[in-house]
Design an enzyme around this catalytic site. Structure first.
Site, PDB file in Angstrom:
ATOM      1  N   GLU A 118     -12.117   5.361   1.548  1.00  0.00           N
ATOM      2  CA  GLU A 118     -13.473   5.362   2.135  1.00  0.00           C
ATOM      3  C   GLU A 118     -14.421   4.492   1.295  1.00  0.00           C
ATOM      4  O   GLU A 118     -15.400   3.968   1.794  1.00  0.00           O
ATOM      5  CB  GLU A 118     -14.015   6.794   2.244  1.00  0.00           C
ATOM      6  CG  GLU A 118     -13.294   7.654   3.287  1.00  0.00           C
ATOM      7  CD  GLU A 118     -13.858   7.516   4.697  1.00  0.00           C
ATOM      8  OE1 GLU A 118     -15.056   7.282   4.840  1.00  0.00           O
ATOM      9  OE2 GLU A 118     -13.053   7.611   5.654  1.00  0.00           O
ATOM     10  N   HIS A 142      -5.679   8.163   7.102  1.00  0.00           N
ATOM     11  CA  HIS A 142      -6.166   7.103   6.212  1.00  0.00           C
ATOM     12  C   HIS A 142      -5.017   6.397   5.486  1.00  0.00           C
ATOM     13  O   HIS A 142      -5.162   5.247   5.059  1.00  0.00           O
ATOM     14  CB  HIS A 142      -7.075   7.677   5.120  1.00  0.00           C
ATOM     15  CG  HIS A 142      -8.462   7.998   5.554  1.00  0.00           C
ATOM     16  ND1 HIS A 142      -8.757   9.007   6.437  1.00  0.00           N
ATOM     17  CD2 HIS A 142      -9.658   7.441   5.216  1.00  0.00           C
ATOM     18  CE1 HIS A 142     -10.063   9.071   6.608  1.00  0.00           C
ATOM     19  NE2 HIS A 142     -10.636   8.126   5.875  1.00  0.00           N
ATOM     20  N   CYS A 196      -6.944  13.118  13.215  1.00  0.00           N
ATOM     21  CA  CYS A 196      -7.232  13.565  11.851  1.00  0.00           C
ATOM     22  C   CYS A 196      -6.347  14.774  11.603  1.00  0.00           C
ATOM     23  O   CYS A 196      -6.414  15.759  12.353  1.00  0.00           O
ATOM     24  CB  CYS A 196      -8.719  13.947  11.789  1.00  0.00           C
ATOM     25  SG  CYS A 196      -9.220  14.688  10.223  1.00  0.00           S
ATOM     26  N   CYS A 250      -1.883  11.916   6.748  1.00  0.00           N
ATOM     27  CA  CYS A 250      -3.331  11.710   6.787  1.00  0.00           C
ATOM     28  C   CYS A 250      -3.525  10.325   7.383  1.00  0.00           C
ATOM     29  O   CYS A 250      -2.868   9.365   6.964  1.00  0.00           O
ATOM     30  CB  CYS A 250      -3.934  11.778   5.388  1.00  0.00           C
ATOM     31  SG  CYS A 250      -5.667  11.265   5.342  1.00  0.00           S
ATOM     32  N   ASP A 308     -12.162  11.311  14.327  1.00  0.00           N
ATOM     33  CA  ASP A 308     -11.720  11.483  12.933  1.00  0.00           C
ATOM     34  C   ASP A 308     -12.960  11.753  12.076  1.00  0.00           C
ATOM     35  O   ASP A 308     -14.084  11.440  12.476  1.00  0.00           O
ATOM     36  CB  ASP A 308     -10.995  10.232  12.414  1.00  0.00           C
ATOM     37  CG  ASP A 308     -10.512  10.413  10.964  1.00  0.00           C
ATOM     38  OD1 ASP A 308      -9.922  11.464  10.665  1.00  0.00           O
ATOM     39  OD2 ASP A 308     -10.739   9.520  10.135  1.00  0.00           O
ATOM     40  N   SER A 309     -12.720  12.291  10.892  1.00  0.00           N
ATOM     41  CA  SER A 309     -13.836  12.531   9.974  1.00  0.00           C
ATOM     42  C   SER A 309     -14.493  11.197   9.577  1.00  0.00           C
ATOM     43  O   SER A 309     -15.663  11.171   9.207  1.00  0.00           O
ATOM     44  CB  SER A 309     -13.323  13.237   8.725  1.00  0.00           C
ATOM     45  OG  SER A 309     -12.318  12.458   8.120  1.00  0.00           O
TER      46      SER A 309
HETATM   47  N1  DGL Z   1      -8.023  11.137   8.012  1.00  0.00           N
HETATM   48  C1  DGL Z   1      -8.072  12.548   7.851  1.00  0.00           C
HETATM   49  C2  DGL Z   1      -6.711  13.185   8.013  1.00  0.00           C
HETATM   50  O1  DGL Z   1      -5.859  12.663   8.707  1.00  0.00           O
HETATM   51  C3  DGL Z   1      -8.680  13.136   6.633  1.00  0.00           C
HETATM   52  C4  DGL Z   1      -9.726  12.481   5.906  1.00  0.00           C
HETATM   53  C5  DGL Z   1     -10.685  13.449   5.315  1.00  0.00           C
HETATM   54  O2  DGL Z   1     -10.371  14.098   4.298  1.00  0.00           O
HETATM   55  O3  DGL Z   1     -11.752  13.551   5.897  1.00  0.00           O
HETATM   56  O4  DGL Z   1      -6.483  14.244   7.461  1.00  0.00           O
END
Ligand code: DGL
Length: 270
Positions: A155, A191, A69, A189, A6-7
């Site tokens: 974050e 997150h 991600c 997403c 993931d990022s």
């Molecule tokens: N967690 C990532 C996703 O599912 C994105 C987070 C980011 O913008 O880096 O898209």
């Protein structure tokens, strides 16, 4: 090993469910925290960064990598599968994303066939959820809402505070105004499960909120049953290692709130 990328921290919500479902395997998690968030970056940049991370995981013992991600799945998966993997020295390695399994599961939930997707601007602009749903079930109508502030709030560990309430209410109201028949909303997403309580508070009770962790874990379990040759090459000692491109102490600290356990993290460079 199974690589999970993931990022940043979001993929931990997927890893947690995968490990619950498939505890016997060994996992290598990589968060590219130094370059997160990816959600507002261009297509080419997300592809370049994601391939660097996937390549690292493949070179360090992973034969299967999950892009945990949505942004990377939307913007990089197809190119990695069609350009990079066909040239890779080991033809058996595989890279999978999180969007297709999520879309495959939608049909089991929506009755009205009106589905909402909240995601990063990158995922929304890619139209991946709309395109994939059209392929799976053209009768389902997908309405998207980009939520650019949610990942930065998480974050920066601000997602429990009052500032987050404002942005949760704002994006959810915008989504629900666009289509009043929505009965299922995908948190598109990885997150976003951290905002689930706040999202629930501003969502009518008759609307179901779908997080991806369990869906992706079930889909991976099914994939491994169907791909025995690859499955047999995966190590099974129940270990999990964590890598980040940013400060490892900060990663371990934040990971605690995603995973509910203490972990040790190593720093790497891509
Ligand atoms: N967690 C990532 C996703 O599912 C994105 C987070 C980011 O913008 O880096 O898209």
């Amino acid at each position: 090993m199974i690589g999970v990328f993931d990022s940043g921290f979001g993929g931990l919500t997927i890893l947690k469910e995968i490990r619950k479902k498939l505890p016997e395997y060994d996992y290598l998690y990589l968060g590219d925290n130094a370059r997160a968030p990816y959600g507002t970056r261009s297509f080419d940049v997300v592809y370049e960064y994601t391939w660097q991370a996937v390549h690292y995981l493949l070179e360090h013992g992973c034969r299967l990598v999950i892009l945990a991600c949505n942004t990377a799945s939307a913007k990089a998966l197809r190119n990695i599968q069609q350009r990079n993997l066909i040239q890779y020295k080991d033809p058996q390695v595989r890279v999978l994303g999180v969007i297709r399994p999520t879309v495959e599961a939608i049909r089991d939930y929506t009755q009205t066939k009106h589905v909402g997707v909240v995601a990063t601007p990158g995922t929304v602009a890619s139209e991946s959820y709309v395109i994939e749903t059209e392929k799976q079930d053209p009768a389902i109508c997908v309405t998207q809402e980009a939520c650019p502030m949610w990942v930065p709030l998480i974050e920066n560990n601000e997602h429990g505070n009052a500032g987050a309430d404002y942005f949760v209410r704002k994006y959810m109201a915008e989504l629900l105004q666009k289509d009043r028949l929505i009965d299922t909303i995908i948190l598109g997403c990885t997150h976003y499960p951290l905002l689930l309580d706040k999202i629930r508070q501003v969502t009518p009770d008759n609307i179901r909120l779908l997080s991806q962790g369990e869906i992706v874990a079930n889909s991976l379990a099914d994939y491994l049953v169907r791909h025995r040759d690859l499955e047999q090459t995966l190590s099974k000692e129940g270990n999990c290692r964590f890598l980040t491109t940013e400060c490892p102490e900060r990663f371990s600290e934040s990971a605690r709130m995603f995973l509910g356990e203490e972990i040790h993290t190593e720093r790497i460079e891509l």
